[in-house]
Design a protein around this motif. Sequence first.
Motif, PDB file in Angstrom:
ATOM      1  N   GLU A  84       0.655  -1.262   0.125  1.00  8.51           N
ATOM      2  CA  GLU A  84      -0.093   0.161  -0.010  1.00  8.51           C
ATOM      3  C   GLU A  84       0.849   1.242  -0.090  1.00  8.51           C
ATOM      4  OE1 GLU A  84      -1.937   3.509   1.364  1.00  8.51           O
ATOM      5  OE2 GLU A  84      -0.573   2.441   2.623  1.00  8.51           O
ATOM      6  N   ARG A  85       1.904   1.369   0.587  1.00 13.43           N
ATOM      7  CA  ARG A  85       2.887   2.382   0.745  1.00 13.43           C
ATOM      8  C   ARG A  85       3.616   2.512  -0.468  1.00 13.43           C
ATOM      9  NH1 ARG A  85       1.266   6.425   3.670  1.00 13.43           N
ATOM     10  NH2 ARG A  85      -0.518   5.430   2.680  1.00 13.43           N
ATOM     11  N   LEU A  86       3.761   1.348  -1.092  1.00  9.93           N
ATOM     12  CA  LEU A  86       4.577   1.476  -2.336  1.00  9.93           C
ATOM     13  C   LEU A  86       3.635   2.067  -3.367  1.00  9.93           C
ATOM     14  CD1 LEU A  86       6.376  -1.427  -4.109  1.00  9.93           C
ATOM     15  CD2 LEU A  86       4.870  -0.034  -5.503  1.00  9.93           C
ATOM     16  N   ALA A  87       2.451   1.801  -3.492  1.00 11.21           N
ATOM     17  CA  ALA A  87       1.304   2.408  -4.171  1.00 11.21           C
ATOM     18  C   ALA A  87       1.111   4.081  -4.043  1.00 11.21           C
ATOM     19  CB  ALA A  87       0.030   1.604  -4.126  1.00 11.21           C
ATOM     20  N   SER A 146     -10.317  -0.140   1.047  1.00 13.85           N
ATOM     21  CA  SER A 146      -9.275  -0.539   0.134  1.00 13.85           C
ATOM     22  C   SER A 146      -9.829  -0.401  -1.296  1.00 13.85           C
ATOM     23  CB  SER A 146      -8.503  -2.064   0.364  1.00 13.85           C
ATOM     24  OG  SER A 146      -7.832  -2.071   1.554  1.00 13.85           O
ATOM     25  N   ILE A 147     -11.010  -1.153  -1.282  1.00 14.41           N
ATOM     26  CA  ILE A 147     -11.801  -0.904  -2.668  1.00 14.41           C
ATOM     27  C   ILE A 147     -11.892   0.390  -3.178  1.00 14.41           C
ATOM     28  CG2 ILE A 147     -13.911  -1.431  -3.878  1.00 14.41           C
ATOM     29  CD1 ILE A 147     -14.424  -3.896  -1.755  1.00 14.41           C
ATOM     30  N   ILE A 148     -11.864   1.353  -2.642  1.00 15.35           N
ATOM     31  CA  ILE A 148     -12.004   2.835  -2.842  1.00 15.35           C
ATOM     32  C   ILE A 148     -10.612   3.244  -3.431  1.00 15.35           C
ATOM     33  CG2 ILE A 148     -12.515   4.959  -2.152  1.00 15.35           C
ATOM     34  CD1 ILE A 148     -14.491   4.167  -0.228  1.00 15.35           C
ATOM     35  N   TYR A 149      -9.754   2.870  -2.782  1.00 17.35           N
ATOM     36  CA  TYR A 149      -8.311   2.839  -3.165  1.00 17.35           C
ATOM     37  C   TYR A 149      -8.008   2.428  -4.357  1.00 17.35           C
ATOM     38  CZ  TYR A 149      -3.374   3.939  -1.628  1.00 17.35           C
ATOM     39  OH  TYR A 149      -1.997   4.232  -1.514  1.00 17.35           O
ATOM     40  N   VAL A 150      -8.538   1.124  -4.549  1.00 17.98           N
ATOM     41  CA  VAL A 150      -8.104   0.705  -5.970  1.00 17.98           C
ATOM     42  C   VAL A 150      -8.835   1.390  -7.130  1.00 17.98           C
ATOM     43  CG1 VAL A 150      -8.386  -1.553  -7.416  1.00 17.98           C
ATOM     44  CG2 VAL A 150      -7.339  -1.377  -4.884  1.00 17.98           C
ATOM     45  N   ILE A 151     -10.050   1.793  -6.722  1.00 20.09           N
ATOM     46  CA  ILE A 151     -10.910   2.424  -8.009  1.00 20.09           C
ATOM     47  C   ILE A 151     -10.009   3.879  -8.089  1.00 20.09           C
ATOM     48  CG2 ILE A 151     -12.856   3.800  -8.371  1.00 20.09           C
ATOM     49  CD1 ILE A 151     -14.472   1.685  -6.560  1.00 20.09           C
ATOM     50  N   GLY A 152      -9.577   4.600  -7.342  1.00 13.77           N
ATOM     51  CA  GLY A 152      -9.011   5.660  -7.268  1.00 13.77           C
ATOM     52  C   GLY A 152      -7.760   5.626  -8.033  1.00 13.77           C
ATOM     53  N   MET A 153      -6.946   4.614  -7.882  1.00 16.27           N
ATOM     54  CA  MET A 153      -5.705   4.193  -8.685  1.00 16.27           C
ATOM     55  C   MET A 153      -5.735   4.007  -9.863  1.00 16.27           C
ATOM     56  SD  MET A 153      -3.044   4.753  -6.650  1.00 16.27           S
ATOM     57  CE  MET A 153      -2.006   3.912  -7.916  1.00 16.27           C
ATOM     58  N   VAL A 192      -8.185   8.139  -3.893  1.00 14.31           N
ATOM     59  CA  VAL A 192      -7.048   7.563  -3.192  1.00 14.31           C
ATOM     60  C   VAL A 192      -7.030   8.187  -1.747  1.00 14.31           C
ATOM     61  CG1 VAL A 192      -4.665   7.590  -3.171  1.00 14.31           C
ATOM     62  CG2 VAL A 192      -5.988   7.193  -5.318  1.00 14.31           C
ATOM     63  N   ALA A 193      -7.186   9.482  -1.722  1.00  8.74           N
ATOM     64  CA  ALA A 193      -7.048  10.047  -0.090  1.00  8.74           C
ATOM     65  C   ALA A 193      -8.018   9.612   0.753  1.00  8.74           C
ATOM     66  CB  ALA A 193      -6.937  11.437  -0.485  1.00  8.74           C
ATOM     67  N   LEU A 194      -9.356   9.300   0.145  1.00 13.54           N
ATOM     68  CA  LEU A 194     -10.304   8.779   0.755  1.00 13.54           C
ATOM     69  C   LEU A 194     -10.101   7.291   1.426  1.00 13.54           C
ATOM     70  CD1 LEU A 194     -13.054   8.939   2.385  1.00 13.54           C
ATOM     71  CD2 LEU A 194     -14.131   8.450  -0.097  1.00 13.54           C
ATOM     72  N   GLY A 254       1.673   6.905 -17.423  1.00 13.57           N
ATOM     73  CA  GLY A 254       0.612   5.835 -17.260  1.00 13.57           C
ATOM     74  C   GLY A 254       1.321   4.680 -16.698  1.00 13.57           C
ATOM     75  N   LEU A 255       2.254   4.189 -17.196  1.00 14.65           N
ATOM     76  CA  LEU A 255       3.008   2.840 -16.406  1.00 14.65           C
ATOM     77  C   LEU A 255       3.496   3.374 -15.176  1.00 14.65           C
ATOM     78  CD1 LEU A 255       3.899   0.044 -16.790  1.00 14.65           C
ATOM     79  CD2 LEU A 255       6.176   0.823 -17.549  1.00 14.65           C
ATOM     80  N   GLY A 256       3.964   4.502 -14.906  1.00 20.77           N
ATOM     81  CA  GLY A 256       4.442   5.048 -13.666  1.00 20.77           C
ATOM     82  C   GLY A 256       3.157   4.915 -12.499  1.00 20.77           C
ATOM     83  N   PHE A 257       2.045   5.319 -12.902  1.00 25.33           N
ATOM     84  CA  PHE A 257       0.803   5.206 -12.106  1.00 25.33           C
ATOM     85  C   PHE A 257       0.244   3.828 -12.127  1.00 25.33           C
ATOM     86  CE2 PHE A 257       0.084  10.149 -12.543  1.00 25.33           C
ATOM     87  CZ  PHE A 257       1.084  10.305 -11.519  1.00 25.33           C
ATOM     88  N   GLY A 258       0.421   3.019 -13.147  1.00 26.81           N
ATOM     89  CA  GLY A 258      -0.276   1.798 -13.377  1.00 26.81           C
ATOM     90  C   GLY A 258       0.490   0.799 -12.488  1.00 26.81           C
ATOM     91  N   ILE A 259       1.829   0.546 -12.050  1.00 26.83           N
ATOM     92  CA  ILE A 259       2.352  -0.148 -11.411  1.00 26.83           C
ATOM     93  C   ILE A 259       2.316  -0.084  -9.854  1.00 26.83           C
ATOM     94  CG2 ILE A 259       4.756  -0.843 -10.385  1.00 26.83           C
ATOM     95  CD1 ILE A 259       5.857  -0.216 -13.061  1.00 26.83           C
ATOM     96  N   PRO A 260       1.761   1.239  -9.226  1.00 22.79           N
ATOM     97  CA  PRO A 260       1.183   1.271  -8.197  1.00 22.79           C
ATOM     98  C   PRO A 260      -0.226   0.902  -7.899  1.00 22.79           C
ATOM     99  CG  PRO A 260       2.332   3.338  -8.605  1.00 22.79           C
ATOM    100  CD  PRO A 260       2.340   2.546  -9.851  1.00 22.79           C
TER     101      PRO A 260
END
Length: 618
Positions: A84-87, A146-153, A192-194, A254-260
Amino acid sequence: MPRVLLYFHVLFCVHCSFSSSPTTLFLFQANPNKQLHIYSVKTMAEEDTYTKDGTVDYRGNPADKTKTGTWKACPFILGNECCERLAYYGMSSNLVVYFKDHLNQHSETASRNNLNWGGTCYITPLIGAFVADSYLGRYWTIASFSIIYVIGMALLTMSASIPGMKPTCHGKDNCHATDTQSALCFTALYLVALGTGGIKPCVSSYGADQFDDDDENEKKHKASFFNWFYLSINIGALIASSVLVWVQENVSWGLGFGIPAVAMAVAVVSFFSGTRLYRYQKPGGSPLTRIAQVVVAALRKHRVKVPADKALLHETADAESAIKGSRKLDHTDDLRFFDKAAVEVQSDNIKESVNPWRLCTVTQVEELKAIVRLLPIWATGIIFAAVYSQMGSLFVLQGKTMNRHLGSTSFEIPAATVSIFDTISVIIWVPIYDRILVPVTRKYTGHKNGITQLQRMGIGLLISIFAMLYAGVLELIRLRIVRRHNYYELDYIPSISVFWQVPQYFIIGCAEVFTFIGQLEFFYEQAPDAMRSTCSALQLTTVALGSYLSSLLLTIVTKASTKHGKLGWIPDNLNYGHLHYFYWLLAILSVLNLGAFLLIAKWYTYKKTGDSSLIKPN
């Protein structure tokens, strides 16, 4: 014929639904009024097998020490936190550069937006903590947010990679974002903040819940857990600030945000994998309601005198607290006004059902006292957090003005990658602290942790001052080189390497190990059992307020220093600015803050937990 008093006691063993061995004894007592009282008496076998802090297993049965919790469960929690912190750091480490170069924002605007978003990520934990302590418990709060987090990412990845959703670029740094594209990016970021708001206040407390506070053998491992928990954060940050920052600047955002985003999905899988091994603390109801009840009851009885004998104050007769998931707290002598809420008066009708808005238990009063005592300590963490927040904003902008080439090669290091040395510092200092400093200082102090949590935090506050002093001196030296060689219009100064920033990052990393980990442990230990997520969130808000304070200081300084047509301390071209003034301003504030902390810590009163009884009514 005189009335005959008849008492009989019957002891027998039964098999519990959650145990394979007969461990529970029941005591029956009949009194002259023909009332039958049943007591459960824990045998020594049960004492050794089950936790005493009220935790249960995933089926809702008392937690078996041999099958749940401790280091058996912690790897899944630590793995979740690492991913999660890596993300998180995969986004935040270089976000100020994305704002400036791809959303086409000015330096001050990009820095302020970055600080405001980072601050929000640490203010939303108040929402997650309230949900966890009041309704869902820590496990389900982490899972749902965590689900909200994944949607934001996922949305952030789309906003940086899909044509029409991503900014239009002509060359590497010549980009333009429409209002809609900027709005989409910020919508994703604040989702993501939420999401992180439901995870951050719960995950450290949830890990600590895996160790029984009433078991001395388990309790001594809890301090180590907080050290290794923070280490796992920095392992994730290490990957983010090195590999991911390079990918973002040299491959694609795009890839830089996709990996997190993928890392966050892995975090969710890791968390659910340990479900059968976890210990669960039941939610105790709304902490805000209980606090409000104490305040209202105390105000209603403001004319009532508190008895000298504190045993006369109202408390449940049971061995357990009336608050679900919480042990009883012993009375403390400070903040005596709130004791009025526990004073019994004739109008309270205590023989009938008690109105909690008129009469509160001692434990409920002590919950409020614990929070009030934490607030001054909490406030002293804000300045430290403001210093810490510079790593993701002004340190990065300062690094972009230096030579970022690796030796004589053409390979250019992203400015945000230098923050890797903060992470390396933490990774070095955590084992040193846990394996060397604690055992050595324990021999001299006799304290189980070597030094107290407050002493640990104070040392970190002191160390952070030197980070700002160094950063200011480095910037002053850089500006002198600019003036001497007339480098004002150069993008970077060829004669000064970005690696001169390493000490300021390393010093902050050392300060983190003392202050941030000390805060994590201190706020967990001093929190009432049923308010631990809330107090963890309270600790996290110092990071939010530190970011907001830094943003406010930037706004004030910019407005004050740009009067009469001046460029100010922090212009778009830092070669014309005075960034060192801002660093030294933070150093001065840090000195004043340390003085305030020492005074507050001197008078702090630690909470007192009541001893658990072996006999409790069923």
